[in-house]
Design a protein around this motif. Sequence first.
Motif, mmCIF file in Angstrom:
data_model
loop_
_atom_site.group_PDB
_atom_site.id
_atom_site.type_symbol
_atom_site.label_atom_id
_atom_site.label_comp_id
_atom_site.label_asym_id
_atom_site.label_seq_id
_atom_site.Cartn_x
_atom_site.Cartn_y
_atom_site.Cartn_z
ATOM 1 N N HIS A 4 0.823 -1.204 0.000
ATOM 2 C CA HIS A 4 0.000 0.000 0.000
ATOM 3 C C HIS A 4 0.860 1.259 0.000
ATOM 4 O O HIS A 4 0.544 2.231 -0.692
ATOM 5 C CB HIS A 4 -0.945 -0.005 1.187
ATOM 6 C CG HIS A 4 -2.046 -0.988 1.040
ATOM 7 N ND1 HIS A 4 -2.917 -1.286 2.051
ATOM 8 C CD2 HIS A 4 -2.427 -1.753 -0.004
ATOM 9 C CE1 HIS A 4 -3.788 -2.180 1.645
ATOM 10 N NE2 HIS A 4 -3.504 -2.484 0.396
ATOM 11 N N TRP A 5 1.931 1.275 0.777
ATOM 12 C CA TRP A 5 2.828 2.434 0.790
ATOM 13 C C TRP A 5 3.545 2.580 -0.551
ATOM 14 O O TRP A 5 3.808 3.688 -1.006
ATOM 15 C CB TRP A 5 3.837 2.330 1.925
ATOM 16 C CG TRP A 5 3.246 2.692 3.254
ATOM 17 C CD1 TRP A 5 2.939 1.843 4.262
ATOM 18 C CD2 TRP A 5 2.867 3.995 3.711
ATOM 19 N NE1 TRP A 5 2.396 2.524 5.317
ATOM 20 C CE2 TRP A 5 2.347 3.852 5.001
ATOM 21 C CE3 TRP A 5 2.915 5.265 3.136
ATOM 22 C CZ2 TRP A 5 1.883 4.940 5.737
ATOM 23 C CZ3 TRP A 5 2.450 6.334 3.881
ATOM 24 C CH2 TRP A 5 1.940 6.170 5.152
ATOM 25 N N THR A 7 2.362 2.030 -3.434
ATOM 26 C CA THR A 7 1.482 2.592 -4.458
ATOM 27 C C THR A 7 1.601 4.111 -4.549
ATOM 28 O O THR A 7 1.386 4.680 -5.623
ATOM 29 C CB THR A 7 0.016 2.200 -4.224
ATOM 30 O OG1 THR A 7 -0.410 2.694 -2.947
ATOM 31 C CG2 THR A 7 -0.160 0.698 -4.309
ATOM 32 N N TYR A 8 1.932 4.780 -3.455
ATOM 33 C CA TYR A 8 2.143 6.232 -3.514
ATOM 34 C C TYR A 8 3.321 6.563 -4.438
ATOM 35 O O TYR A 8 3.238 7.477 -5.260
ATOM 36 C CB TYR A 8 2.407 6.816 -2.128
ATOM 37 C CG TYR A 8 1.179 6.836 -1.245
ATOM 38 C CD1 TYR A 8 0.168 7.759 -1.456
ATOM 39 C CD2 TYR A 8 1.043 5.935 -0.194
ATOM 40 C CE1 TYR A 8 -0.960 7.787 -0.648
ATOM 41 C CE2 TYR A 8 -0.073 5.958 0.620
ATOM 42 C CZ TYR A 8 -1.063 6.879 0.384
ATOM 43 O OH TYR A 8 -2.176 6.908 1.189
ATOM 44 N N VAL A 41 -6.213 11.784 -5.465
ATOM 45 C CA VAL A 41 -5.316 10.992 -4.611
ATOM 46 C C VAL A 41 -4.837 11.832 -3.428
ATOM 47 O O VAL A 41 -4.806 11.357 -2.291
ATOM 48 C CB VAL A 41 -4.122 10.444 -5.429
ATOM 49 C CG1 VAL A 41 -3.076 9.819 -4.522
ATOM 50 C CG2 VAL A 41 -4.621 9.421 -6.438
ATOM 51 N N GLY A 42 -4.485 13.075 -3.684
ATOM 52 C CA GLY A 42 -4.050 13.947 -2.592
ATOM 53 C C GLY A 42 -5.159 14.182 -1.578
ATOM 54 O O GLY A 42 -4.931 14.117 -0.368
ATOM 55 N N ALA A 44 -7.807 12.266 -0.994
ATOM 56 C CA ALA A 44 -8.081 11.017 -0.275
ATOM 57 C C ALA A 44 -6.997 10.728 0.758
ATOM 58 O O ALA A 44 -7.288 10.233 1.850
ATOM 59 C CB ALA A 44 -8.185 9.855 -1.264
ATOM 60 N N THR A 45 -5.763 11.063 0.430
ATOM 61 C CA THR A 45 -4.662 10.840 1.373
ATOM 62 C C THR A 45 -4.800 11.745 2.589
ATOM 63 O O THR A 45 -4.646 11.296 3.728
ATOM 64 C CB THR A 45 -3.312 11.079 0.676
ATOM 65 O OG1 THR A 45 -3.211 10.184 -0.438
ATOM 66 C CG2 THR A 45 -2.154 10.841 1.620
ATOM 67 N N VAL A 46 -5.104 13.013 2.356
ATOM 68 C CA VAL A 46 -5.293 13.948 3.472
ATOM 69 C C VAL A 46 -6.486 13.521 4.309
ATOM 70 O O VAL A 46 -6.417 13.499 5.542
ATOM 71 C CB VAL A 46 -5.472 15.386 2.944
ATOM 72 C CG1 VAL A 46 -5.944 16.323 4.037
ATOM 73 C CG2 VAL A 46 -4.163 15.885 2.347
ATOM 74 N N TRP A 47 -7.572 13.153 3.660
ATOM 75 C CA TRP A 47 -8.753 12.708 4.392
ATOM 76 C C TRP A 47 -8.430 11.489 5.258
ATOM 77 O O TRP A 47 -8.803 11.414 6.407
ATOM 78 C CB TRP A 47 -9.884 12.375 3.415
ATOM 79 C CG TRP A 47 -11.118 11.881 4.101
ATOM 80 C CD1 TRP A 47 -12.078 12.631 4.693
ATOM 81 C CD2 TRP A 47 -11.500 10.521 4.294
ATOM 82 N NE1 TRP A 47 -13.046 11.827 5.225
ATOM 83 C CE2 TRP A 47 -12.709 10.520 4.996
ATOM 84 C CE3 TRP A 47 -10.927 9.306 3.922
ATOM 85 C CZ2 TRP A 47 -13.356 9.349 5.345
ATOM 86 C CZ3 TRP A 47 -11.579 8.139 4.272
ATOM 87 C CH2 TRP A 47 -12.786 8.166 4.973
ATOM 88 N N ARG A 48 -7.720 10.545 4.681
ATOM 89 C CA ARG A 48 -7.369 9.318 5.416
ATOM 90 C C ARG A 48 -6.447 9.620 6.590
ATOM 91 O O ARG A 48 -6.556 9.025 7.651
ATOM 92 C CB ARG A 48 -6.699 8.321 4.456
ATOM 93 C CG ARG A 48 -6.218 7.048 5.104
ATOM 94 C CD ARG A 48 -7.393 6.222 5.596
ATOM 95 N NE ARG A 48 -6.939 4.951 6.066
ATOM 96 C CZ ARG A 48 -6.845 4.626 7.361
ATOM 97 N NH1 ARG A 48 -7.195 5.469 8.285
ATOM 98 N NH2 ARG A 48 -6.419 3.435 7.719
ATOM 99 N N ALA A 49 -5.539 10.580 6.394
ATOM 100 C CA ALA A 49 -4.585 10.912 7.454
ATOM 101 C C ALA A 49 -5.220 11.727 8.571
ATOM 102 O O ALA A 49 -4.857 11.567 9.739
ATOM 103 C CB ALA A 49 -3.405 11.677 6.866
#
Length: 70
Positions: A4-5, A7-8, A41-42, A44-49
């Motif tokens: 998963h990491w 994939t970034y 993607v950015g 979703a990443t911020v939301w997830r974090a």
Amino acid sequence: RLLHWTTYAAFAGATAHGLLAGTDTEHPWALWMYLVAVGAVGGATVWRALVRTGPAASRVRAPREQRSTA
């Protein structure tokens, strides 16, 4: 988790490749496609974090040696 990491990095590499080597990069629709993809993607990443809700948010993972194998 490592996959998963990874994939970034793959997404960043694919985006850079498309921008720098792609033949359609000069077209406005292609630039918008890149911007929308990076924004999605950015975002979703911020939301997830930052936004941790639901049952998984209250769960804290125990260190690997303390986890049960059952």
